[in-house]
Scaffold this motif. Structure first.
Motif, PDB file in Angstrom:
ATOM      1  N   ALA A 176      -7.195   1.308   7.467  1.00  0.00           N
ATOM      2  CA  ALA A 176      -7.594   0.163   8.419  1.00  0.00           C
ATOM      3  C   ALA A 176      -6.428  -0.852   8.767  1.00  0.00           C
ATOM      4  CB  ALA A 176      -8.454  -0.538   7.331  1.00  0.00           C
ATOM      5  N   LEU A 177      -5.469  -0.677   7.873  1.00  0.00           N
ATOM      6  CA  LEU A 177      -4.180  -1.381   8.251  1.00  0.00           C
ATOM      7  C   LEU A 177      -3.348  -0.646   9.439  1.00  0.00           C
ATOM      8  CD1 LEU A 177      -2.160  -3.580   7.952  1.00  0.00           C
ATOM      9  CD2 LEU A 177      -1.158  -2.225   6.015  1.00  0.00           C
ATOM     10  N   ARG A 205       6.233  11.521   2.023  1.00  0.00           N
ATOM     11  CA  ARG A 205       4.878  11.916   2.495  1.00  0.00           C
ATOM     12  C   ARG A 205       3.876  11.155   1.611  1.00  0.00           C
ATOM     13  NH1 ARG A 205       7.532  16.913   2.096  1.00  0.00           N
ATOM     14  NH2 ARG A 205       7.790  18.045   4.278  1.00  0.00           N
ATOM     15  N   LEU A 206       2.767  10.477   2.411  1.00  0.00           N
ATOM     16  CA  LEU A 206       1.787   9.587   1.818  1.00  0.00           C
ATOM     17  C   LEU A 206       0.436   9.933   2.380  1.00  0.00           C
ATOM     18  CD1 LEU A 206       1.820   7.210  -0.441  1.00  0.00           C
ATOM     19  CD2 LEU A 206       1.686   5.794   1.293  1.00  0.00           C
ATOM     20  N   THR A 207      -0.451  10.144   1.582  1.00  0.00           N
ATOM     21  CA  THR A 207      -1.464  10.296   1.807  1.00  0.00           C
ATOM     22  C   THR A 207      -2.276   9.101   2.528  1.00  0.00           C
ATOM     23  OG1 THR A 207      -2.098  12.468   0.684  1.00  0.00           O
ATOM     24  CG2 THR A 207      -4.096  11.395   1.685  1.00  0.00           C
ATOM     25  N   ILE A 208      -2.792   9.030   3.545  1.00  0.00           N
ATOM     26  CA  ILE A 208      -3.585   7.758   4.035  1.00  0.00           C
ATOM     27  C   ILE A 208      -4.757   7.460   3.502  1.00  0.00           C
ATOM     28  CG2 ILE A 208      -4.282   6.477   6.169  1.00  0.00           C
ATOM     29  CD1 ILE A 208      -2.153   7.834   7.755  1.00  0.00           C
ATOM     30  N   GLY A 209      -4.961   6.513   2.783  1.00  0.00           N
ATOM     31  CA  GLY A 209      -6.131   6.063   1.950  1.00  0.00           C
ATOM     32  C   GLY A 209      -7.067   5.328   2.862  1.00  0.00           C
ATOM     33  N   ASN A 250      -4.189  14.998   9.954  1.00  0.00           N
ATOM     34  CA  ASN A 250      -3.914  15.398   8.505  1.00  0.00           C
ATOM     35  C   ASN A 250      -4.216  14.165   7.525  1.00  0.00           C
ATOM     36  OD1 ASN A 250      -3.510  18.263   9.114  1.00  0.00           O
ATOM     37  ND2 ASN A 250      -1.639  17.948   9.575  1.00  0.00           N
ATOM     38  N   GLY A 251      -4.112  13.039   8.174  1.00  0.00           N
ATOM     39  CA  GLY A 251      -4.200  11.855   7.413  1.00  0.00           C
ATOM     40  C   GLY A 251      -2.921  11.832   6.481  1.00  0.00           C
ATOM     41  N   GLU A 296       0.934  -1.132  -0.079  1.00  0.00           N
ATOM     42  CA  GLU A 296       0.028  -0.049  -0.035  1.00  0.00           C
ATOM     43  C   GLU A 296       0.700   1.365  -0.056  1.00  0.00           C
ATOM     44  OE1 GLU A 296      -2.784   0.095  -0.482  1.00  0.00           O
ATOM     45  OE2 GLU A 296      -3.588  -2.045  -0.384  1.00  0.00           O
ATOM     46  N   THR A 297       1.975   1.113   0.375  1.00  0.00           N
ATOM     47  CA  THR A 297       2.904   2.425   0.534  1.00  0.00           C
ATOM     48  C   THR A 297       4.401   2.293  -0.443  1.00  0.00           C
ATOM     49  OG1 THR A 297       4.449   1.526   2.440  1.00  0.00           O
ATOM     50  CG2 THR A 297       2.501   2.717   3.012  1.00  0.00           C
TER      51      THR A 297
END
Length: 383
Positions: A243-244, A234-238, A216-217, A196-197
């Motif tokens: 959930a992970l 920097r990675l926006t959390i989807g 800020n997610g 996912e990242t």
């Protein structure tokens, strides 16, 4: 007259005044880059002397070099290896020192730099793989940059081109098979995070709860490869990543057991999972390629993907995303979609209004700057 026959080169002058040399046996010519006859004769005599007395010439060269740098005639390649092992961050230094302990460098390890020939370097390159060739070229360039070599042993074009094996990404089906065969919940969550990242295996193992900016997610971390003072990734959390992360520890390291394991241990464990699932040709780094290719396939902007993966180089990112399968729309259909985005409508008062289709375009059109542009366009239409 007999003396002239024994000479390898002779001197002549062209109309532009520059002196040239010519080989008597092959008629090959070259410029001496001078218009002074005395200087040209000295250069020509040096060329002839070097042809007749190669051993004496080497001793003379050593004497001249010793006057310039007393240690130049005795400095070996081991000194260059020791110097290179002090450059870069600690992990890079350790990797260089470990690589230079290889037996592949033994033929030149204790050989003086000034006595090394191109044949010596090419023999090592042809007898070993890409890694040795890469580090050998770096050693050669470092010795030049430090002034320890008076001239290049091999020109840039003479170095054989390194042809590395292509790295491939792990597919969604292969990732699902790995997850299905993994019984350890921490390692299963670790593989899910990599997918996912797109983080490297070491960066993912070192993640802590403090790297998550919940308000800020955003998941933000410094890449270990680039050091703590580099620009962070920097990675926006989807939805899936959120959930992970919520299932992982809220304090300290997200993967405490994996963090304490070495990189070799993590790689070996992943390869065992792949063998169980019947997968070949992938490694933990394949998750990084997979993320980049997924981003490219769905049209994710490259500058956003670079920010998420922590790439400073556009070329590096393009190499990661090289194998992506991008399905393009038909040109005529795409033209119709672009033409349908903006429609001019006449209102009841006779004025022109600008209407956009689609929620994204509607949000843009309501921006004050867009409204000002729309009003200006309408005034132009009324005229």
């Amino acid at each position: 007259m007999e003396k002239n026959v024994q000479l390898k080169y002779r001197l002549f002058r062209r109309r532009n005044g520059v002196f040239y040399w010519q080989a008597n046996d092959s008629s090959k010519q070259g410029s001496l880059r001078t218009t002074e006859k005395r200087d040209a004769e000295r250069l020509l005599n040096a060329m002839n002397e070097s042809h007749r007395e190669p051993t004496l010439n080497l001793n003379l060269a050593r004497a001249y070099l010793a006057a310039h740098d007393p240690r130049m005639a005795q400095r070996t390649w081991q000194a260059v290896m020791d110097e290179m092992a002090t450059h870069g961050i600690p992990t890079t230094q350790e990797r260089c020192a470990r690589g230079f302990r290889s037996k592949a460098y033994d033929p030149i390890r204790n050989k003086p730099l000034v006595q090394t020939t191109g044949a010596d370097l090419l023999a090592i390159v042809h007898a070993n793989g890409n890694c040795v060739a890469h580090y050998l070229r770096r050693l050669h360039n470092l010795a030049l940059d430090l002034g320890w070599l008076p001239w290049p042993i091999l020109a840039k074009r003479a170095w054989p081109k390194i042809r590395s094996q292509s790295k491939r990404a792990i597919t969604a089906e292969e990732h699902a098979a790995v997850i299905a065969s993994e019984r350890n919940p921490e390692r299963r969550a670790y593989y899910e995070l990599l997918y996912e990242t797109g983080a490297s295996q070491t960066d993912a193992a070192n993640l802590t709860a403090e790297n998550i900016d919940w308000p800020n997610g955003i998941l933000i971390y410094h890449r270990k490869k680039l050091g703590p003072f580099s620009e962070p990734a920097r990675l926006t959390i989807g939805r899936k990543l959120r959930a992970l992360l919520q299932s992982l520890p809220r304090l300290g390291y997200l993967f405490p057991n994996i963090k304490n394991a070495s990189a070799n241990h993590r790689s070996a464990e992943f390869l065992r999972r792949c063998r169980v699932a019947g997968i070949t040709g992938v490694s933990l780094h394949s998750y990084r390629h997979a993320w980049a290719q997924r981003a490219k396939a769905c049209g994710y902007p490259q500058r956003f993907a670079q920010e998420a993966l922590g790439h400073n180089s556009r070329a590096v990112h393009e190499a990661y995303a090289k194998g992506a399968l991008v399905i393009l729309p038909a040109l005529d259909e795409y033209e119709q979609v672009q033409a349908a985005k903006v429609i001019h409508l006449r209102s009841a008062s006779g004025n022109y209004a600008l209407t956009t289709l689609g929620t994204q375009n509607a949000a843009v059109a309501t921006h004050p700057a867009c409204c000002a542009i729309s009003a200006q366009a309408c005034r132009g239409a009324r005229r």
